[in-house]
Motif scaffolding. Structure first.
Motif, short mmCIF file in Angstrom:
data_model
loop_
_atom_site.label_atom_id
_atom_site.label_comp_id
_atom_site.label_asym_id
_atom_site.label_seq_id
_atom_site.Cartn_x
_atom_site.Cartn_y
_atom_site.Cartn_z
N ARG A 58 19.41 -34.40 19.62
CA ARG A 58 20.80 -34.19 20.01
C ARG A 58 21.12 -33.52 21.37
O ARG A 58 20.23 -33.03 21.81
N ALA A 59 22.29 -34.04 22.06
CA ALA A 59 22.32 -33.01 23.17
C ALA A 59 22.78 -31.82 22.97
O ALA A 59 23.53 -31.35 22.10
N ALA A 60 22.12 -30.92 23.70
CA ALA A 60 22.47 -29.51 23.70
C ALA A 60 23.50 -28.88 24.28
O ALA A 60 23.84 -27.72 24.28
N ASP A 62 27.22 -30.44 27.25
CA ASP A 62 27.97 -31.52 27.53
C ASP A 62 27.53 -31.99 28.68
O ASP A 62 26.87 -31.29 29.86
N PHE A 99 28.50 -35.31 24.60
CA PHE A 99 29.08 -33.91 24.40
C PHE A 99 28.01 -33.11 23.55
O PHE A 99 27.01 -33.77 22.86
N THR A 100 27.89 -31.78 23.58
CA THR A 100 26.98 -30.85 22.69
C THR A 100 27.14 -31.55 21.35
O THR A 100 28.27 -31.51 20.70
N SER A 102 26.07 -34.54 20.45
CA SER A 102 25.95 -35.89 19.99
C SER A 102 24.39 -36.33 19.99
O SER A 102 23.68 -35.71 20.56
N LYS A 103 24.42 -37.53 19.19
CA LYS A 103 23.15 -38.12 19.27
C LYS A 103 22.79 -38.61 20.48
O LYS A 103 23.50 -39.21 21.17
#
Lengths: 395, 395
Positions: A58-60, A62, A99-100, A102-103
């Motif tokens: 996951r995005a950590a 944005d 975004f924070t 997001s996969k």
């Protein structure tokens, strides 16, 4: 001369006997409850994680998901340009807005924070290079499949509830023990029946505070209390109330009448209804503690003195279900004990030292609200000296 | 480049601002409840004892109430003989049979334990002398009239319940704060709606664990939680849910959307409905914490990451209502921090030393269930060295 407690059992032996009975007794004493109701209950089983958490990279932050290698060398003075795409994977020279949480898209292995990017029509200027997995929460970073999330016998905290819900666990198996509470003593008046303390004083009565205290102690231990009020020191009345409470509950706790006075019927009554397993333990306070079995249910006979009954409850009930945190701190003054006896000493932590509370009898209730915990002085120790580090069980 | 948190406030300043608002806000937020329901609630007022406890001199043992001077010199080889009477006072050379807890007769000032007595018809042989007040619990020994039994802001324990009931107090005034809980985020699915974690994974979703965690944290703080579930990152939907929750509760706690991303609407919405008091604090984790007021009610906007939101809850809500116990223990290894920033470091106590938990991001939930407490590294400190004694706030 009068009767006396015959042979006192050592604390270690008594604890072993009681805990063995608990182990056997609790085999089928569980209930499955919604996770939301589980705060403070005690887990009946080990719970392992069924999944990795996060379940996907996951995005950590944005920003823009990239292939880290495409950004190497980027800086404010030397921005790099990537094509902005909108699909579930990226290729060389491409990026995707994320975004924070997001996969991560396929092939992307890092996120450039949006503070270091400038989006134009169809492309993005990158002002800072990232290394692989920068700003990415990776699969299994929080929890690996099979990790132990909650231990059998552990009290369930908000943090357990957080992690168990995160892995999709909706219900938990907790100990479910119904506890009947009986106080004995001619001198007792139940709180709801008190009209004025002056009246109590004139009649030489006191409030039955033990029922309320035990109700709270039982609840705090993750078990289900039920109060049966007070009963006078009358053998038949005590017997019939214990019978009723034993039928309606899994265990019964009594206070008072557990010594060997003329009016101390509890032990005899337990022996008539079932059998006393032990009576009299080498502890201070709490010596006249008794423990028995009636119809395969358990009965704990505690002292009438609140401090003694609290200690007995702590050692033989609470500490089975909820372990105290232990720390080691230096003593501020000597504490003496007697060889052959286990002493439970209430203490206060002051300036990060252990201050034993000066108390006279086992009836000094106020020492409990002031205490931060207690120290156990084992039977083979004569006491501890000022400055020595002692183990403190924290309230 | 993107928006950023503008000016970060120091932890001390933020705490002062929030706690000042709590002080004002809580003026009329109390409820009077039966003592039996008070476990874990927070007292709204100081409670002093209305009476001395014991209310009268009481026998602390089964035996015979005597005038101590009448027994001086008694021993097994030289027993003394006292006349056994049955009235509310004794005179020289007399004694009265008493049980533990009995009111002492007039003129009696000590009890000879029955083990050291032999009762015959109308008189008692005494085998051991007693000194004045031996085996007597004296008036006010436990509690003096006017003693502080429970402090405003103190969490109510079983021991408080014991002592308050003993002095005849039937009800207590506790903080009564209804708390609405809202989670925001497109990626969230409420636990009860989860069919399988596999499905969540395929849809790039995660469980809304924050609602359950906050429910437990609020409850543990002695306040009344109500879950409003999750809402997607849509400005109008967030706005209408906050409006509803603010009307129905005293305070509202939100998680997620409190940063400055394109989808972070919370702060704007709070500003539209009332006003943000502060946003962005120099703490780690938990920097994007926000706090505002809507219609004279309070709103706390926490992070979406469970560890960050837990820390924010701890610092600005829980620690107002329930103080943690603090101890001082030596560090097992160095911990670094940054000047100007307050760090909250989760720790474990191992062999009575402080082991900082190695964690990477604020999303590592499992560090919380393993932690025994935390250390706060103030903004003017660069870190602590191995062996140094640090203050630990215990969970």
């Amino acid at each position: 001369m009068g009767k006396m407690l015959k042979k006192l059992i050592s604390y270690d032996k008594a604890k072993e006997m009681v805990f063995n009975e608990w182990n056997k007794f609790l085999k089928d004493k569980f209930k499955i409850i919604p996770l939301l109701d589980a705060l403070g209950r005690v887990s009946y089983e080990d719970i392992m994680s069924p999944i990795d958490l996060p379940m996907f990279d996951r995005a950590a932050m944005d920003g823009y998901a990239v292939r880290a290698e495409d950004t190497f060398g980027a800086s404010t003075t030397n921005p790099l340009i990537l094509n902005l795409v909108e699909k579930k994977e990226i290729n060389e020279g491409e990026c995707l807005k994320v975004f924070t949480g997001s996969k991560m898209p396929k092939n992307a292995d890092a996120v450039v924070m949006k503070e270091y990017c400038k989006e134009e029509d169809g492309f993005v200027e990158i002002y800072k290079g990232v290394h692989p997995y920068e700003n990415v929460s990776r699969i299994g970073e929080d929890v690996r499949k099979g990790d132990l999330l909650l231990k059998k016998g552990e009290a369930i905290s908000p943090h357990h509830i957080s992690i168990l819900s995160s892995v999709g666990i909706k219900e938990v198996k907790v100990y479910n023990v119904n506890v009947g509470i009986i106080s004995t003593g001619d001198e007792l008046v139940d709180l709801e029946e008190v009209i004025s303390m002056e009246e109590l004083k004139n009649n030489s009565k006191i409030v039955n505070s033990n029922s309320l205290m035990l109700y709270a102690l039982v609840k705090e231990s993750g078990l289900n209390p039920k109060i049966y009020g007070k009963v006078v020191d009358d053998r038949e009345r005590i017997k019939s109330l214990i019978k009723k409470a034993i039928i309606e509950n899994d265990i019964v706790i009594t206070t008072g009448g557990t010594s060997v006075g003329d009016r101390d019927y509890i032990i005899e009554v337990v022996n008539e209804l079932g059998g006393i397993v032990l009576h009299g333990v080498q502890i201070r306070p709490g010596k006249p503690f008794g423990f028995g079995k009636i119809n395969n249910k358990l009965i704990f006979t505690l002292s009438g003195y609140p401090v003694a009954s609290t200690v007995q409850f702590e050692l033989f009930i609470r500490s089975y279900f909820k372990k105290r945190k232990k720390i080691k701190l230096p003593l501020r003054r000597n504490i003496a004990s007697e060889l052959g006896r286990t002493d439970i000493v209430r203490i206060k932590i002051e300036d990060f030292e252990v201050e034993p509370l000066r108390i006279t009898g086992s009836g000094v209730i106020s020492s409990l609200t002031k205490a931060d915990g207690y120290v156990i002085i084992p039977e083979n120790v004569e006491g501890y000296e000022k400055g020595e580090y002692v183990e403190v069980y924290l309230f």
